[in-house]
Design a protein around this motif. Structure first.
Motif, mmCIF file in Angstrom:
data_model
loop_
_atom_site.group_PDB
_atom_site.id
_atom_site.type_symbol
_atom_site.label_atom_id
_atom_site.label_comp_id
_atom_site.label_asym_id
_atom_site.label_seq_id
_atom_site.Cartn_x
_atom_site.Cartn_y
_atom_site.Cartn_z
ATOM 1 N N SER A 322 48.208 44.377 42.693
ATOM 2 C CA SER A 322 46.899 43.773 42.942
ATOM 3 C C SER A 322 45.768 44.626 42.360
ATOM 4 C CB SER A 322 46.690 43.577 44.457
ATOM 5 O OG SER A 322 45.523 42.818 44.688
ATOM 6 N N PRO A 323 45.631 44.608 41.031
ATOM 7 C CA PRO A 323 44.540 45.395 40.440
ATOM 8 C C PRO A 323 43.192 44.687 40.616
ATOM 9 C CG PRO A 323 45.886 44.402 38.708
ATOM 10 C CD PRO A 323 46.510 44.007 40.022
ATOM 11 N N ALA A 324 42.889 44.325 41.835
ATOM 12 C CA ALA A 324 41.689 43.540 42.149
ATOM 13 C C ALA A 324 40.562 44.474 42.564
ATOM 14 C CB ALA A 324 41.986 42.594 43.308
ATOM 15 N N LEU A 325 39.371 44.218 42.076
ATOM 16 C CA LEU A 325 38.231 45.063 42.441
ATOM 17 C C LEU A 325 37.076 44.250 42.990
ATOM 18 C CD1 LEU A 325 38.484 47.718 39.611
ATOM 19 C CD2 LEU A 325 38.638 48.132 42.066
ATOM 20 N N SER A 326 37.382 43.099 43.587
ATOM 21 C CA SER A 326 36.327 42.306 44.208
ATOM 22 C C SER A 326 36.822 41.714 45.519
ATOM 23 C CB SER A 326 35.891 41.183 43.267
ATOM 24 O OG SER A 326 35.143 40.229 43.991
ATOM 25 N N LEU A 327 36.216 42.140 46.610
ATOM 26 C CA LEU A 327 36.590 41.561 47.908
ATOM 27 C C LEU A 327 36.033 40.136 48.024
ATOM 28 C CD1 LEU A 327 38.169 42.195 50.473
ATOM 29 C CD2 LEU A 327 36.116 43.237 51.429
ATOM 30 N N GLN A 328 34.912 39.871 47.338
ATOM 31 C CA GLN A 328 34.390 38.493 47.343
ATOM 32 C C GLN A 328 35.410 37.530 46.733
ATOM 33 O OE1 GLN A 328 30.190 37.796 45.943
ATOM 34 N NE2 GLN A 328 30.011 39.993 46.233
ATOM 35 N N LEU A 329 36.078 37.978 45.669
ATOM 36 C CA LEU A 329 37.097 37.116 45.062
ATOM 37 C C LEU A 329 38.258 36.874 46.044
ATOM 38 C CD1 LEU A 329 38.210 35.567 42.621
ATOM 39 C CD2 LEU A 329 39.111 37.727 41.738
ATOM 40 N N MET A 330 38.569 37.880 46.842
ATOM 41 C CA MET A 330 39.657 37.711 47.831
ATOM 42 C C MET A 330 39.277 36.682 48.893
ATOM 43 S SD MET A 330 41.972 39.587 46.592
ATOM 44 C CE MET A 330 41.258 39.610 44.950
ATOM 45 N N VAL A 375 22.670 41.822 52.117
ATOM 46 C CA VAL A 375 21.720 40.736 51.866
ATOM 47 C C VAL A 375 22.223 39.992 50.634
ATOM 48 C CG1 VAL A 375 19.300 40.187 51.399
ATOM 49 C CG2 VAL A 375 19.879 42.240 52.744
ATOM 50 N N TRP A 376 22.422 38.688 50.788
ATOM 51 C CA TRP A 376 23.060 37.894 49.724
ATOM 52 C C TRP A 376 22.080 36.930 49.056
ATOM 53 C CZ3 TRP A 376 27.919 39.473 48.809
ATOM 54 C CH2 TRP A 376 28.647 40.051 49.855
ATOM 55 N N ASP A 377 22.290 36.700 47.764
ATOM 56 C CA ASP A 377 21.569 35.651 47.028
ATOM 57 C C ASP A 377 22.292 34.332 47.243
ATOM 58 O OD1 ASP A 377 19.360 36.800 45.745
ATOM 59 O OD2 ASP A 377 20.699 37.818 44.330
ATOM 60 N N LEU A 378 22.335 33.900 48.472
ATOM 61 C CA LEU A 378 23.071 32.681 48.819
ATOM 62 C C LEU A 378 22.291 31.964 49.910
ATOM 63 C CD1 LEU A 378 26.618 34.252 49.381
ATOM 64 C CD2 LEU A 378 25.909 32.949 47.363
ATOM 65 N N ASP A 379 22.500 30.660 50.028
ATOM 66 C CA ASP A 379 21.868 29.936 51.124
ATOM 67 C C ASP A 379 22.682 30.026 52.398
ATOM 68 O OD1 ASP A 379 19.613 29.109 49.751
ATOM 69 O OD2 ASP A 379 20.730 27.469 48.796
ATOM 70 N N HIS A 380 23.986 30.158 52.226
ATOM 71 C CA HIS A 380 24.857 30.171 53.401
ATOM 72 C C HIS A 380 26.107 31.003 53.058
ATOM 73 C CE1 HIS A 380 27.553 28.777 56.559
ATOM 74 N NE2 HIS A 380 26.472 28.382 57.195
ATOM 75 N N PRO A 381 26.656 31.742 54.029
ATOM 76 C CA PRO A 381 27.814 32.596 53.690
ATOM 77 C C PRO A 381 29.079 31.820 53.336
ATOM 78 C CG PRO A 381 27.295 32.736 56.031
ATOM 79 C CD PRO A 381 26.180 31.975 55.405
ATOM 80 N N GLU A 383 29.267 30.088 50.979
ATOM 81 C CA GLU A 383 29.278 30.206 49.517
ATOM 82 C C GLU A 383 30.013 31.460 49.032
ATOM 83 O OE1 GLU A 383 25.477 29.405 47.424
ATOM 84 O OE2 GLU A 383 24.769 29.028 49.457
ATOM 85 N N LEU A 384 30.180 32.428 49.943
ATOM 86 C CA LEU A 384 30.946 33.627 49.554
ATOM 87 C C LEU A 384 32.358 33.249 49.145
ATOM 88 C CD1 LEU A 384 29.922 36.239 52.242
ATOM 89 C CD2 LEU A 384 29.643 36.427 49.763
ATOM 90 N N ALA A 385 32.886 32.211 49.807
ATOM 91 C CA ALA A 385 34.244 31.772 49.501
ATOM 92 C C ALA A 385 34.262 30.698 48.416
ATOM 93 C CB ALA A 385 34.907 31.239 50.769
ATOM 94 N N TYR A 386 33.118 30.152 48.114
ATOM 95 C CA TYR A 386 33.024 29.016 47.205
ATOM 96 C C TYR A 386 32.925 29.461 45.740
ATOM 97 C CZ TYR A 386 30.315 25.281 44.858
ATOM 98 O OH TYR A 386 29.836 24.366 43.982
ATOM 99 N N GLY A 389 34.060 34.797 40.743
ATOM 100 C CA GLY A 389 33.617 35.473 39.532
ATOM 101 C C GLY A 389 32.110 35.638 39.502
ATOM 102 N N ARG A 390 31.465 35.458 40.639
ATOM 103 C CA ARG A 390 30.025 35.673 40.722
ATOM 104 C C ARG A 390 29.773 36.742 41.785
ATOM 105 N NH1 ARG A 390 25.597 31.758 43.769
ATOM 106 N NH2 ARG A 390 23.929 33.304 43.672
ATOM 107 N N ASN A 391 28.953 37.709 41.467
ATOM 108 C CA ASN A 391 28.603 38.677 42.503
ATOM 109 C C ASN A 391 27.233 38.338 43.063
ATOM 110 O OD1 ASN A 391 28.176 40.729 44.224
ATOM 111 N ND2 ASN A 391 28.411 42.377 42.737
ATOM 112 N N ALA A 392 27.220 37.809 44.276
ATOM 113 C CA ALA A 392 25.987 37.325 44.896
ATOM 114 C C ALA A 392 25.310 38.382 45.757
ATOM 115 C CB ALA A 392 26.306 36.097 45.740
ATOM 116 N N CYS A 393 25.764 39.630 45.630
ATOM 117 C CA CYS A 393 25.241 40.690 46.496
ATOM 118 C C CYS A 393 23.884 41.176 45.987
ATOM 119 C CB CYS A 393 26.273 41.815 46.464
ATOM 120 S SG CYS A 393 25.782 43.257 47.320
#
Ligand code: DI6
Ligand code: FE
Length: 410
Positions: A322-330, A375-381, A383-386, A389-393
């Motif tokens: 799992s060479p993954a480096l994004s928890l948002q992607l998970m 603090v996220w550039d999102l309207d609702h969390p 969207e973190l799962a939606y 490949g975007r970092n909304a942080c």
């Protein structure tokens, strides 16, 4: 004395209380030092506390969640395994490669050859990538040294990470990750050895928990039991890589030792689910490894829900599976692959991830918790799962300090 700082204009998703997402629309938080002193609707902020505020931030309606917790990583290692990835694409299986001396063992060679400085530099780079994604607490396992000296080096590097970065690091001793070449064909002798190394590592303050890999290419139940007994004798909590490639009834064994978590669990059976529920053990699901190994057996998510086993999600960052480096992607993959709801996925990288590490002071936004939030550039969390490949942080606050955007880095 610490100045009280007011953070207002937030749409808080506290994950505290019983309501969906613990939402507080016109929310405010007061931090003092590294702690949240008060959290709630701005209109309810008590006057004496308002009067004590020495600095203010207006978050302008942004969405705020607890800081993310990556509760399962193998971040400290030398080299990478992209060539092994190519081999697997040509048909070799993960287990075949491991049995032929590749896999974990090839990373052990590269790790032993790497200097402490090189290990720290590469782990720091990777930790920074995870932090840019909103991670404020990170678990790091040893397990690529597999010799007293090298396991100690890896754990020291992990500890060092928490000193050089604005990040909480928890360390886990995973010498029972694979049998090193010196002990080829003598796994029981290796288990004796790794049990023997533990007291000194613990005395040096390098070990927060003890882990093992209980599987066909790892260690047996009996060997795992001996390791857990050694941990218990030192008062150390345990966790287990259980039921990843096959069903060994490892989760039930871990539950006997009141394990904080069992991780992977694709092959977990019903009795294991029940044992985990009774022991209060967290199920850490790792969609990155499932995906990268092209696994087809899903973890029993519905049974875990029905028995009330808390579910956490982590990257399992490692060079082999799992060479993954994004928890948002998970978060995204936990929903698409494992069918978690977006709220379950977010709880999995906050409240439940904290619990998988035995930490009670984080994972929610509530008075008395650590002041770790994003603090996220999102309207609702959701969207973190939606998005993927975007970092909304937008901004990360760790221990009451703004650590991203990182002004010192530019
Ligand atoms: N299971 C995994 O997925 C990682 N460790 C483990 O016990 C893989 C580690 C590696 O391949 O280097
Ligand atoms: Fe792992």
């Amino acid at each position: 004395m610490n100045t009280a700082v007011l953070w207002r204009g937030a749409r808080l998703f506290t994950l505290a209380g019983n309501g969906p997402w613990g939402a507080v629309p016109d929310g405010a938080m007061v931090t003092e030092g590294d702690t949240l002193r008060w959290v709630g609707p701005l209109a309810e902020l008590p006057q004496p506390l308002r009067a004590a505020v020495g600095a203010e931030h207006d978050l302008q309606g942004a969405c705020v969640t607890p800081g993310l917790i990556d509760c399962h990583t193998h971040l400290v290692y030398g080299g990478e395994r992209a060539a092994e990835f190519e081999q697997r694409l040509q048909g070799a299986s993960y287990e075949e490669i491991a049995r032929a001396g590749g896999g974990i063992r090839s990373t052990v060679r590269a790790t032993r050859e790497a200097s402490d400085e090189a290990l720290l530099a590469s782990a720091t780079r990777r930790a920074r990538e995870l932090m840019a994604d909103g991670v404020t607490t990170l678990e790091v396992k040893s397990g690529y040294g597999l010799a007293a000296e090298h396991e100690a080096r890896c754990l020291r590097v992990a500890r060092r990470l928490g000193q050089v970065l604005p990040l909480s690091v928890r360390t886990t001793y995973l010498a029972a990750h694979a049998v090193p070449p010196e002990y080829e064909g003598r796994p029981d002798d290796y288990v004796d050895a790794l049990i023997g190394w533990l007291p000194a590592l613990h005395a040096e303050g390098l070990v927060d928990a003890v882990d093992g890999f209980c599987d066909r290419i790892g260690f047996t139940r009996e060997q795992t039991r001996r390791i857990f007994e050694a941990a218990r004798a030192l008062g150390l909590p345990v966790k287990l890589h259980a039921e990843q490639l096959s069903d060994q009834n490892g989760a039930a064994l871990a539950a006997e030792f009141k394990a904080m978590s069992c991780d992977h669990l694709e092959h977990l059976n019903e009795a294991g689910v029940r044992a985990m529920a009774a022991a209060g053990t967290v199920a850490v699901l790792l969609p990155g490894a499932y995906y990268f190994l092209r696994d087809t057996t899903l973890p029993p998510v519905q049974a875990l829900r029905e028995h009330g086993v808390p579910i956490a999600i982590a990257t399992d960052h490692n060079p082999g599976s799992s060479p993954a480096l994004s928890l948002q992607l998970m978060l995204h993959m936990a929903c698409t692959l494992f069918r978690l709801t977006p709220e379950e996925a977010l709880r999995g990288v906050t409240v439940h991830a904290a619990r998988a590490l035995g930490l009670r002071d984080r994972g929610q936004l509530a008075a008395g918790q650590r002041a770790d939030f994003v603090v996220w550039d999102l309207d609702h969390p959701r969207e973190l799962a939606y998005w993927f490949g975007r970092n909304a942080c937008r901004q990360v606050v760790q221990g009451g300090q703004v650590v991203r955007p990182d002004e010192s880095a530019t």
